[in-house]
Design an enzyme around this catalytic site. Structure first.
Site, short mmCIF file in Angstrom:
data_model
loop_
_atom_site.label_atom_id
_atom_site.label_comp_id
_atom_site.label_asym_id
_atom_site.label_seq_id
_atom_site.Cartn_x
_atom_site.Cartn_y
_atom_site.Cartn_z
N GLY A 136 40.50 46.43 44.25
CA GLY A 136 40.15 47.31 45.05
C GLY A 136 41.27 48.19 45.61
O GLY A 136 41.63 48.93 44.84
N LYS A 207 39.94 41.31 34.89
CA LYS A 207 40.88 41.84 35.70
C LYS A 207 42.25 41.57 34.94
O LYS A 207 43.17 41.96 35.14
CB LYS A 207 40.82 41.66 37.14
CG LYS A 207 39.53 42.33 37.73
CD LYS A 207 39.47 41.83 39.12
CE LYS A 207 38.28 42.45 39.87
NZ LYS A 207 37.68 42.04 41.07
#
Length: 430
Positions: A136, A207
């Site tokens: 994020g 990720k």
């Protein structure tokens, strides 16, 4: 001098993140122009539902034909926040072919086809930026790719999924079971109606692939990442962790082998000491711990998801790409020169916490210890509790390979005195 011709930006997707990107572009237009050296103009927004009211967005900019939008030929930057593999992959490569650089938040696509996308960007002399794809709002991709470019990164250890961290934190702090904690996460909007991608580790694995590739200058794909979910973690596991001075987190771990000749990438639940910085990461927050030769230990912490935090990362990339555009340059592309092999999970070396249900009678501990010794796994501590002919035996090992541990567990299951392997948990961060 401010360039008067605006840079034209197309937005692919206008959901939670996309709508925040559009809002910030509008409300911070003057500041963005001053930072970039030219105004930025929202030139088109591709959506699936054109009739939905989108506050602050001119309906004339909205289209359902994303392909036509990226083929316009006058776009400077395309922001892709639709997610998934297709049509995102085709739209991104089409954008490159028609003269636009790309900012993306698409972790799944980058983990699967990052090398091909980088190659397409390089072929057409365009940028591909994706800070928002991992953690994020936390600045992580750019520090790894640029700030630490002169250093040697050895390990990246992190909590990169807010949903799973919220669930595990709730289990730890309240004693709730997995389902109860998941239900609360869903009610609060932290978990999707179908939480599989989060709780089974798929999101974190994507990720991890991206982080490992950047950190080790090596192509690491999603298929290279060992993945285990957290649905089997129990209140009993947390009780055992507390007795060891630990807690449990779902971790993405990317590391070089000690000889530097290979790398590994994995996602799984693990016990970590309460003294480790990651142990104090609460709620839906993310944190990533980086270890390198020169800079030592670094920790990056912050909100890892949500519309505004993710949009912040997107806009940071947009400013960087826009500056490059004005200067006729491109930023750093893929760095995969090291081309290190990705070792299988069996070669990973760490400590283990094994909980066994055994018969409560003499000689059981000796049998169990013999199995560990035969497979070359050294025991650090043993704790046994017995009642009414049954016992719980908890074994914590010294460092051993995953392959050795798997062989040990298979042999333990065959013992008549072992009635079941209640849990197996790796111990990290020591």
């Amino acid at each position: 001098m401010m360039r008067t011709r605006p840079l034209k930006v197309a937005l692919l997707g206008c959901g939670v993140v996309g709508s925040e990107v559009a809002r910030i572009m509008t409300t911070h237009a003057d500041d963005l122009a001053a930072r970039i050296g030219a105004p930025v103009e929202l030139a088109g927004v591709a959506v699936r539902r054109p009739d939905k009211v989108r506050e602050g967005i001119d309906p004339a900019l909205v289209t359902t034909d994303a392909t036509a939008l990226v083929k316009r030929g006058d776009l400077d930057i395309v922001v892709e926040v639709i997610g998934g593999i297709e049509p995102a992959r085709t739209l991104i490569t089409t954008a490159f072919e028609h003269g636009a650089s790309v900012v993306s938040a698409n972790k799944a696509l980058l983990a699967q086809d990052g090398a091909a996308l980088h190659a397409a960007a390089e072929e057409h002399g365009k940028d591909l930026y994706y800070e928002a794809a991992v953690a994020g709002a936390i600045p992580l991709i750019r520090p790894l790719r640029e700030s630490l470019a002169g250093d040697k990164v050895n390990r990246v250890l992190g909590i990169v999924n807010g949903t799973t961290n919220f669930i595990l934190d709730k289990m730890d702090s309240t004693g709730a079971g997995y389902q109860e904690a998941l239900d609360e996460a869903t009610a609060l909007g932290y978990a999707e109606a179908d939480p599989t991608a989060d709780v089974e580790g798929f999101d974190a694995a994507a990720k991890a692939a991206i982080l490992a590739g950047i950190a080790f200058h090596t192509r690491v794909r999603l298929d290279d990442v060992h993945r285990e979910g957290m649905t089997e973690v129990t209140a009993a596991d947390f009780a055992s962790a507390r007795e060891m001075g630990c807690t449990i987190k779902l971790l993405a771990i990317c590391e070089r082998a000690e000889d530097g000749a290979s790398v590994t990438a994995r996602v799984h639940p693990a016990m970590i000491p309460l003294s480790h910085p990651l142990a104090s990461v609460r709620g839906a927050y993310n944190a990533v711990f980086v270890e390198s030769d020169a800079s030592g230990q670094l920790m990056f912490y912050g909100p890892g998801a949500g519309g505004a935090p993710t949009a912040s990362a997107v806009l940071g990339d947009l400013v960087a790409v826009a500056r490059n555009r004005i200067n006729g340059a491109t930023g750093p592309g893929e760095s995969a020169y090291a081309a290190l092999p990705v070792s299988p999970m069996g070669e990973v070396v760490t400590r283990y916490h094994i909980s066994l249900d055994v018969a409560d009678k003499p000689g059981v501990l000796a049998q169990v210890a013999t199995v560990f010794a035969e497979h070359g796994v050294s025991i650090d501590t043993v704790r046994q509790q017995g009642k009414d002919g049954e016992a719980s035996l908890v074994v914590v090992t010294h460092r051993a390979s995953d392959a050795a541990l798997v062989g040990t567990v298979e042999a333990l299951r065959k013992l008549d005195t072992v009635r079941g392997v209640a849990s197996i948990m790796r111990v990290e961060g020591e």
